[in-house]
Design a protein around this motif. Sequence first.
Motif, mmCIF file in Angstrom:
data_model
loop_
_atom_site.group_PDB
_atom_site.id
_atom_site.type_symbol
_atom_site.label_atom_id
_atom_site.label_comp_id
_atom_site.label_asym_id
_atom_site.label_seq_id
_atom_site.Cartn_x
_atom_site.Cartn_y
_atom_site.Cartn_z
ATOM 1 N N LEU A 163 53.173 37.972 29.385
ATOM 2 C CA LEU A 163 51.815 37.501 29.648
ATOM 3 C C LEU A 163 51.338 36.695 28.596
ATOM 4 O O LEU A 163 50.475 35.671 28.882
ATOM 5 C CB LEU A 163 50.883 38.706 29.984
ATOM 6 C CG LEU A 163 51.367 39.374 31.463
ATOM 7 C CD1 LEU A 163 50.544 40.513 31.747
ATOM 8 C CD2 LEU A 163 51.653 38.487 32.489
ATOM 9 N N VAL A 173 43.628 38.164 25.902
ATOM 10 C CA VAL A 173 44.283 38.558 27.307
ATOM 11 C C VAL A 173 44.186 39.854 27.516
ATOM 12 O O VAL A 173 44.522 40.923 26.894
ATOM 13 C CB VAL A 173 45.613 37.973 27.441
ATOM 14 C CG1 VAL A 173 46.082 38.356 28.715
ATOM 15 C CG2 VAL A 173 45.750 36.634 27.163
ATOM 16 N N ARG A 174 43.225 40.421 28.612
ATOM 17 C CA ARG A 174 43.144 41.766 29.051
ATOM 18 C C ARG A 174 43.929 42.249 30.111
ATOM 19 O O ARG A 174 43.867 41.594 31.136
ATOM 20 C CB ARG A 174 41.557 42.107 29.043
ATOM 21 C CG ARG A 174 41.344 43.320 29.885
ATOM 22 C CD ARG A 174 41.510 44.650 29.045
ATOM 23 N NE ARG A 174 41.522 45.864 29.870
ATOM 24 C CZ ARG A 174 41.365 47.069 29.486
ATOM 25 N NH1 ARG A 174 41.942 47.305 28.244
ATOM 26 N NH2 ARG A 174 41.700 48.042 30.384
ATOM 27 N N VAL A 175 44.908 42.942 29.951
ATOM 28 C CA VAL A 175 45.963 43.498 30.969
ATOM 29 C C VAL A 175 45.398 44.615 31.810
ATOM 30 O O VAL A 175 45.234 45.398 31.055
ATOM 31 C CB VAL A 175 47.439 43.510 30.487
ATOM 32 C CG1 VAL A 175 48.285 43.711 31.547
ATOM 33 C CG2 VAL A 175 47.873 42.239 29.849
ATOM 34 N N GLU A 176 45.149 44.627 33.089
ATOM 35 C CA GLU A 176 44.431 45.574 33.538
ATOM 36 C C GLU A 176 45.497 46.868 33.737
ATOM 37 O O GLU A 176 45.081 48.104 34.029
ATOM 38 C CB GLU A 176 43.745 45.172 34.980
ATOM 39 C CG GLU A 176 42.378 44.379 34.556
ATOM 40 C CD GLU A 176 41.546 45.057 33.868
ATOM 41 O OE1 GLU A 176 41.431 46.219 33.880
ATOM 42 O OE2 GLU A 176 40.697 44.091 33.091
ATOM 43 N N ARG A 177 46.605 46.484 34.097
ATOM 44 C CA ARG A 177 47.726 47.700 34.545
ATOM 45 C C ARG A 177 48.729 47.339 33.489
ATOM 46 O O ARG A 177 49.447 46.347 33.429
ATOM 47 C CB ARG A 177 48.219 47.186 35.757
ATOM 48 C CG ARG A 177 47.182 47.309 37.020
ATOM 49 C CD ARG A 177 46.832 48.923 37.299
ATOM 50 N NE ARG A 177 45.837 48.971 38.255
ATOM 51 C CZ ARG A 177 44.324 49.081 37.920
ATOM 52 N NH1 ARG A 177 44.003 49.278 36.754
ATOM 53 N NH2 ARG A 177 43.743 49.283 38.977
ATOM 54 N N GLN A 219 51.803 46.896 31.062
ATOM 55 C CA GLN A 219 52.952 46.359 31.458
ATOM 56 C C GLN A 219 54.184 46.752 30.392
ATOM 57 O O GLN A 219 55.179 46.131 30.785
ATOM 58 C CB GLN A 219 52.819 45.013 31.205
ATOM 59 C CG GLN A 219 51.857 44.319 32.197
ATOM 60 C CD GLN A 219 52.240 44.432 33.721
ATOM 61 O OE1 GLN A 219 53.511 43.861 33.785
ATOM 62 N NE2 GLN A 219 51.691 44.947 34.679
ATOM 63 N N LEU A 228 52.745 34.877 26.726
ATOM 64 C CA LEU A 228 53.863 33.588 26.753
ATOM 65 C C LEU A 228 52.797 32.817 27.670
ATOM 66 O O LEU A 228 52.774 31.341 27.478
ATOM 67 C CB LEU A 228 55.087 33.804 27.266
ATOM 68 C CG LEU A 228 56.105 34.092 26.241
ATOM 69 C CD1 LEU A 228 57.407 34.529 26.964
ATOM 70 C CD2 LEU A 228 56.386 32.794 25.481
ATOM 71 N N LEU A 229 52.659 33.523 28.998
ATOM 72 C CA LEU A 229 51.662 32.833 30.007
ATOM 73 C C LEU A 229 50.467 32.119 29.467
ATOM 74 O O LEU A 229 50.273 31.124 30.007
ATOM 75 C CB LEU A 229 51.622 33.688 31.270
ATOM 76 C CG LEU A 229 50.753 33.213 32.347
ATOM 77 C CD1 LEU A 229 51.437 32.124 32.865
ATOM 78 C CD2 LEU A 229 50.742 34.043 33.642
ATOM 79 N N ALA A 230 49.829 33.019 28.709
ATOM 80 C CA ALA A 230 48.643 32.435 28.069
ATOM 81 C C ALA A 230 48.776 31.307 26.944
ATOM 82 O O ALA A 230 47.603 30.883 26.484
ATOM 83 C CB ALA A 230 47.783 33.617 27.571
ATOM 84 N N GLN A 268 61.429 42.128 31.471
ATOM 85 C CA GLN A 268 60.296 43.222 31.081
ATOM 86 C C GLN A 268 60.900 44.675 31.483
ATOM 87 O O GLN A 268 60.147 45.655 31.235
ATOM 88 C CB GLN A 268 58.993 42.990 31.987
ATOM 89 C CG GLN A 268 59.378 42.626 33.463
ATOM 90 C CD GLN A 268 58.209 41.735 33.853
ATOM 91 O OE1 GLN A 268 58.179 40.597 33.489
ATOM 92 N NE2 GLN A 268 57.501 42.266 35.000
#
Lengths: 319, 300
Positions: free
Chosen positions: B71, B57-61, B63, B73-75, B168
């Motif tokens: 995130l 999972v690549r987070v761009e901003r 966190q 968890l979401l994935a 978070q």
Amino acid sequence: MPSVSIIIPTCNRPQLLPRAVESARAAGTDVEIIVVDDASHDETAAVCARLSGIKYIRLERNQGVAGARNVGILASSAEFVAFLDDDDLRLPGSLDWQTGTLAAARGAGFVCGAMLIADQNYRPTGAVSAPPEMDGDVFWQLLELDFPVMPLSLVIRKQCFLSIGLLNRRIPGIDDWDILVRIAELFPGITSAEPVGIYRQPTPCSGQGSSVQSDQLARAANHQLQLFELPRVKALSKSERQAIRRRTINRITDTLLWNAWRSLPQKEFGFAVANIATALRLNPFRALRPAVVRRMGTTLSERLSERNSDPSGLKSPTA
Amino acid sequence: MSLTSIIITTHNRPKLLRRAVESAFAAGANLEVIVVDDASTDETATVCRDLTGIKYVRVERNQRVAGARNLGLLASSGQYITFLDDDDVRLPGSLDKQIKLLETNSEAGLIYGQAILVDQSGTPTNQSYPRICHQGDVLWELLGQNFIPCGTAVFRRSCIDRVGLPDQSLAGIDDWDLWIRIAELYSIMALPEPVMYWRRSTPASQQGTSAASRIVLQSVEQFQQSWKNLPRVLSASHEMKRRAWRHFSANMSAHLSFEVLRALRHRQLVQATKNLFALLRLSPAAMLRLLRINNAHSPR
């Protein structure tokens, strides 16, 4: 797999919830309805047990609207998500066309429609809150609050959250604006003037307290500075950033003053005072422009003289 | 056995990541490994492309850790969830052992284990933490001190539906907060043996002393604003609440005192002063004690 999840956070409003759920059901053919009961301590659980075809999640500890929405997002099994408050309504078929549009526009992150403003009894007031019709980059309009943001009118591609994070629980009331700005920084959006929902407008006396709306606007003004940390804003020159800031503060101040002025005929003086006080704090020069002061003064004196001549005006409004 | 999701959050540490991922795969049979790349600006993405079998999972901003965990968890799709930091190493088979045990008790929401402490050079010490593994209703012990090393905890996904997601905004103590919220409603189990190698934070690492006073003050705020108001705590006796606060504040001031001494030893005067002020706000008595120790130790 359903194509869209509609997430309905609810807390202690069992009398309103079924209506919201029914409207969500009628809004699309392939909809997963997720009701997140945010630790209600009344008969909400029993009411939900009678609603068929919903995914019911029971939070034992109150998480606030944003926290409950996040739990709903986590429980969703669809590609797209929509949000609905327990006292608002979705229009029939609206989810179908919004998901269809978003599915067809592969790179887009969200689609935003308009909403009909209704009173506390769901009677449309005739007012419509519509976003400017445009496709593509709406980041700057959103950042400047030049865009009516309502979770009710959105369908979001769930994938977007993985790039920019979930909703922020620490900014109640503006978490939806915050998330949409962050999404729009990276993803184009599609906006349309087509109504998709009915927004039950809170009145100052609807139990939400007279200062809630003005507090939210003040919080938004404050929070914008955090959004200025986003790379696309940081890339601007200092004077460009200042210009954005100035326009936003002016817009918020005007909204506060307008809210105050509009509430005077209803004699919501507490509400008016809260709004004017916030406006004065944000931008005293704008709030004290002669034209504004004159208009407020005229309206106020009209109300007061009416009150003196008509003794019935002294009676407290019945609930 | 149901699927377990191991969520590894990482930020600009491609060298350590591979080892963490390999250890995760070896920790259990039926699992998915989710690597959340929290907006790394280096070759982390390339390194992840070479790691077979992971869900990337690549987070761009950015966190920060807690947001990135959410995130993950979401994935994720596992019935059991565990978090691993990119510099931690899970022991082979450890996850299966823990889950087997957790499945014997449907009342329990979470199982943790011991962590073998690793020093700065990467060599394991002969110390394990925690030495005593509390089990059952551990809410009151947890309020005093976070004795659950994050990477050792495995919890049921269904817990999240009842207590909510990790917060978070609580950088550095989001795990502690989550354990407390789970422990309020569920029984907690422990496998009283080491399940991972754990590199604790030091001044050199990014979580070093500069974060210590912030974390302590944030914990105090969280205790006062949130933990104290959990229904089970609210309804407890005055004596219980007082004991919990005493345990908590003693632990916090010990932590701060240690950081003050460490900062002084490294001649970080600004940092030492910051920590001293934090300590003064928390417990003036502890500060006096510290000054006395420091006087006794200072060269004459």
